[in-house]
Design a protein around this motif. Structure first.
Motif: not given
Ligand SMILES: N[C@@H](CCC(=O)N[C@@H](CS)C(=O)NCC(=O)O)C(=O)O
Length: 273
Positions: A10, A210, A243, A246, A248, A251, A255
């Motif tokens: 990230s 994100m 994407i 990063v 899960d 992420t 989010r």
């Protein structure tokens, strides 16, 4: 040529270099440094990068630091795939963008990311004691010369930390500057040609996306930024650079924590939701 990139999923700066290397078709091997677990503070890494930040590029045993400098270095190694415009005025304008990213937008992004999401992730990863050690480990010269105290405050106090709302407004100012640069049918930020300026801004717009904060440009607020980001997302190297690296769980943290923080950000920016 052998390239090794020390990076993190990230990290906006690391993602910027991954994107540049993909666009320049320069293959690299990665060493993953989890900056949310404090792996950047390991003595062997600090020998390479005394500020304890990612990215670090190793090229045939030479150590090259700082994402903007790394991209300039790579462009000199392979000028045919240069991301820096050749026209002197366009080049100066592209450099103004990379300078603005380094001086203003990057510190604003660090603030916003910690305030809105990372503060929750580091506490979950490290627990109270581990978090104290993590915050104490940041060297005096780091992301910025005041990052140690700022990261501490943004992590402990979130939106109540001094200056947090200013950083949100500063981030938004740069989205407005992008909107201006894209007015009049420009597809790209400088000279209507994809350049290091677009490469450098991409991770910062993607960070907001994100964090579930697309409302900063969507719904007609900044239509040219919206169209620019759609164009960027359509590029073949976007997903691999921004994407896929990063994990899960991160992420999801970005989010979900971002979505919870969005009303506060929208209030600071006077965006009705
Ligand atoms: N100016 C440096 C800044 C690098 C930087 O701030 N890296 C962040 C991630 S994007 C980092 O490693 N932070 C570690 C920390 O906060 O302890 C560059 O562009 O490479």
């Amino acid at each position: 040529m052998t390239f090794t990139l020390y990076h993190h999923g990230s990290s906006v700066c690391a993602a910027k270099v991954r994107f540049a290397m993909a666009e320049k078709e320069m293959p690299w091997e990665g060493v993953y440094i989890d900056i949310l677990k404090g792996e950047q503070f390991e003595p062997d890494y600090i020998k390479l990068n005394p500020k304890a930040v990612v990215p670090t590029l190793i090229h045939d045993e030479r150590v090259i630091l700082d994402s903007t400098v790394i991209i300039e270095y790579l462009d000199q190694l392979d000028p045919d795939s240069s991301l820096h415009p050749t026209d002197p005025v366009d080049r100066a304008n592209a450099r103004l963008w990379t300078k603005a990213v380094d001086e203003d937008l990057h510190p604003a992004c660090g603030a916003m990311t910690f305030v809105c999401s990372h503060r929750h992730t580091v506490l979950k990863n490290l627990g109270e004691e581990g978090l104290k050690e993590f915050l104490a480990s940041t060297p005096p010269l780091s992301v910025t010369s005041n990052w140690k105290t700022q990261k501490d405050a943004f992590t402990r106090y979130g939106f109540d930390a001094p200056g947090a709302d200013e950083k949100v407004r500063l981030y938004d100012t740069y989205l407005h500057k992008m909107e201006e640069a894209l007015l009049g049918g420009n597809d790209w930020l400088v000279g209507n040609t994809f350049s290091v300026a677009d490469v450098s801004l991409t991770p910062y717009v993607n960070r907001l996306a994100m964090l579930s904060m697309g409302g900063m440009w969507e719904n007609g607020r900044l239509p040219n930024v919206d169209a620019w980001f759609q164009r960027i997302k359509g590029m073949p190297n976007f997903t691999a650079s921004f994407i896929d690296w990063v994990p899960d769980h991160l992420t999801n943290d970005l989010r979900e924590n971002g979505a919870k923080s969005w009303p506060e950000v929208a209030k600071i920016l006077d965006i009705s939701i």
